[in-house]
Scaffold this active site. Structure first.
Site, PDB file in Angstrom:
ATOM      1  N   LYS A 224       1.045  -1.536  -0.054  1.00 41.26           N
ATOM      2  CA  LYS A 224      -0.234  -0.058  -0.110  1.00 41.26           C
ATOM      3  C   LYS A 224       0.689   1.293   0.304  1.00 41.26           C
ATOM      4  O   LYS A 224       1.831   1.054   0.216  1.00 41.26           O
ATOM      5  CB  LYS A 224      -1.447  -0.088   0.904  1.00 41.26           C
ATOM      6  CG  LYS A 224      -0.048  -0.190   2.570  1.00 41.26           C
ATOM      7  CD  LYS A 224      -1.275   0.366   3.375  1.00 41.26           C
ATOM      8  CE  LYS A 224       0.046   0.561   5.081  1.00 41.26           C
ATOM      9  NZ  LYS A 224      -1.358   0.565   5.674  1.00 41.26           N
TER      10      LYS A 224
ATOM     11  N   TYR B 152      15.084  30.244   6.534  1.00 43.11           N
ATOM     12  CA  TYR B 152      13.778  31.215   7.209  1.00 43.11           C
ATOM     13  C   TYR B 152      13.654  30.785   8.718  1.00 43.11           C
ATOM     14  O   TYR B 152      14.237  30.222   9.564  1.00 43.11           O
ATOM     15  CB  TYR B 152      13.173  30.294   6.561  1.00 43.11           C
ATOM     16  CG  TYR B 152      12.236  30.675   5.525  1.00 43.11           C
ATOM     17  CD1 TYR B 152      12.343  31.649   4.767  1.00 43.11           C
ATOM     18  CD2 TYR B 152      12.576  29.070   4.860  1.00 43.11           C
ATOM     19  CE1 TYR B 152      12.481  31.810   3.444  1.00 43.11           C
ATOM     20  CE2 TYR B 152      11.567  29.236   3.245  1.00 43.11           C
ATOM     21  CZ  TYR B 152      11.661  30.879   2.651  1.00 43.11           C
ATOM     22  OH  TYR B 152      12.081  31.090   1.342  1.00 43.11           O
TER      23      TYR B 152
END
Length: 378
Positions: free
Chosen positions: A38, A270
């Protein structure tokens, strides 16, 4: 010509997938093995990993959604495939026609799959899921008699074949957790009731990766192995991949985009959450949270550059992050190993999980679609 991508890429070792499947089969020698592919095989690539798992002896493949299972069929993958995450109006008829085993947790699903079987003109293979205590999908014990009775009737009319009875553990990755034995007891009781009512399933299964590795009494007829197939430890408490006899299949690598000298007191990325203490070299790794690098690992995530493990300096940005190299030698184009195999001295998915406050499952599964996969061992 070198066809290896140069920005960032995930190197997937299919021989490691094969080795891990064989190792897991050895842990449960009397049970069949389902390799769960999956979520694009936990980020590793569903189709190549499905093929490798089959080659190593996985009798079953498992997906969450029917769309994942149908894609495997469309790609030519034969044999048994089970899918379990259904919502009303799902592609039941397509699943029946593709010979998928589908999970049923409630009467609504049984009614929809019966209708699909009539439309397809053939019986549907279904597996009844019992909620033995996880509290997600699955039929509650109080409703089990009604679901079993309806399934027995549907099987008698020829619209379904009940091929399996199954459940899922809540805390198998915590050895000794009291819920484990409670769930096993509930599962055995629900099995006994279904069998008394006339169901004779091909497979009974509850064991996931951690239960396959640590709980032989849970193996029944089939074990479902997901994260362990890819050489990632299901939990730190169970041991490292090497201690569990597994080998990581994914290594995430990048080429440095820039190396430059900066003075002391220079802010990095940042918010300037990292400020250089001395004159130093900064290396730019061209991968960020758009590629699956967890922003929560800002300032902590480990990266191997030039034989030394360094830490992310400052915030991880969307497309890039910075490493403070000190005076370590490096230049643009050098390899950065974000995670890989501890046996090669590389940081691991487990290391990044610890840095980000998450689990290793998420680290490998979140690697984004714009990151090319390069396959070894094909």
């Amino acid at each position: 010509m070198n066809e290896t991508p140069t920005r960032v890429y995930a190197e997937i070792d299919l021989d490691a997938v094969r080795e891990n499947v064989r190792a897991l089969r050895a842990r449960a020698p009397r049970a069949a093995l389902m390799a769960v592919v999956k979520a694009n095989a936990y980020g590793h690539g569903a189709l190549p990993c499905a093929v490798a798992a089959r080659e190593a002896g996985a009798e079953w493949l498992g997906t969450a959604t029917p769309e994942e299972a149908l894609a495997l069929r469309a790609a030519g993958i034969g044999g048994r495939i089970m899918c379990w995450l259904w919502t009303p109006g799902g592609p039941w008829r397509e699943a029946v026609e593709a010979d998928l085993d589908v999970s049923v947790s409630g009467l609504w699903a049984l009614e929809e799959v019966r209708a699909a079987a009539r439309a397809a003109g053939r019986p549907a293979r279904i597996q009844l899921k019992a909620d033995t205590g996880l509290g997600r999908n699955g039929c509650q014990p109080a409703d089990w008699a009604e679901l079993v009775g309806a399934a027995v009737a549907a099987q008698a009319e020829g619209t379904v074949e009940v091929t399996g009875l199954w459940s899922h553990f809540a805390c198998a990755d915590e050895p000794g957790h009291p819920s484990i034995q409670l769930q096993l007891t509930a599962f055995r009781e629900m099995l006994a009731y279904a069998e008394k009512e006339g169901l004779d399933p091909e497979v009974r299964h509850i064991a996931n990766s951690p239960a396959t590795l640590t709980l032989p009494e849970s193996h029944f007829d089939l074990v479902r192995c997901g994260i362990a197939v890819y050489g990632v430890s299901p939990a730190p408490e169970l041991g490292t991949p090497a201690q569990l006899g597994l080998r990581p299949a994914m290594a995430l690598k990048a080429s440095l985009a820039l190396v430059k000298s900066v003075p002391a007191g220079h802010g990095v990325s940042y918010g300037h959450h990292h400020v250089t203490e001395t004159g130093t070299q900064l290396a730019l790794v061209p991968a960020g949270y758009a590629d699956g690098i967890p922003r929560h690992a800002s300032g902590r995530g480990p990266v191997l550059i030039g034989g030394t493990v360094h830490r992310v300096a400052g915030r991880v940005a969307m497309d890039q992050f910075v490493v403070d190299l000190g005076d370590g030698p490096a230049r643009a184009g050098d390899e950065a190993v974000i995670f890989g195999d501890a046996g090669r001295g590389e940081p691991t998915a487990e290391d990044w999980a610890e840095a980000a406050g998450t689990i290793a499952y998420e680290i490998v599964t979140r690697i984004g679609g714009r990151v090319p996969r390069v396959y070894l061992g094909r």
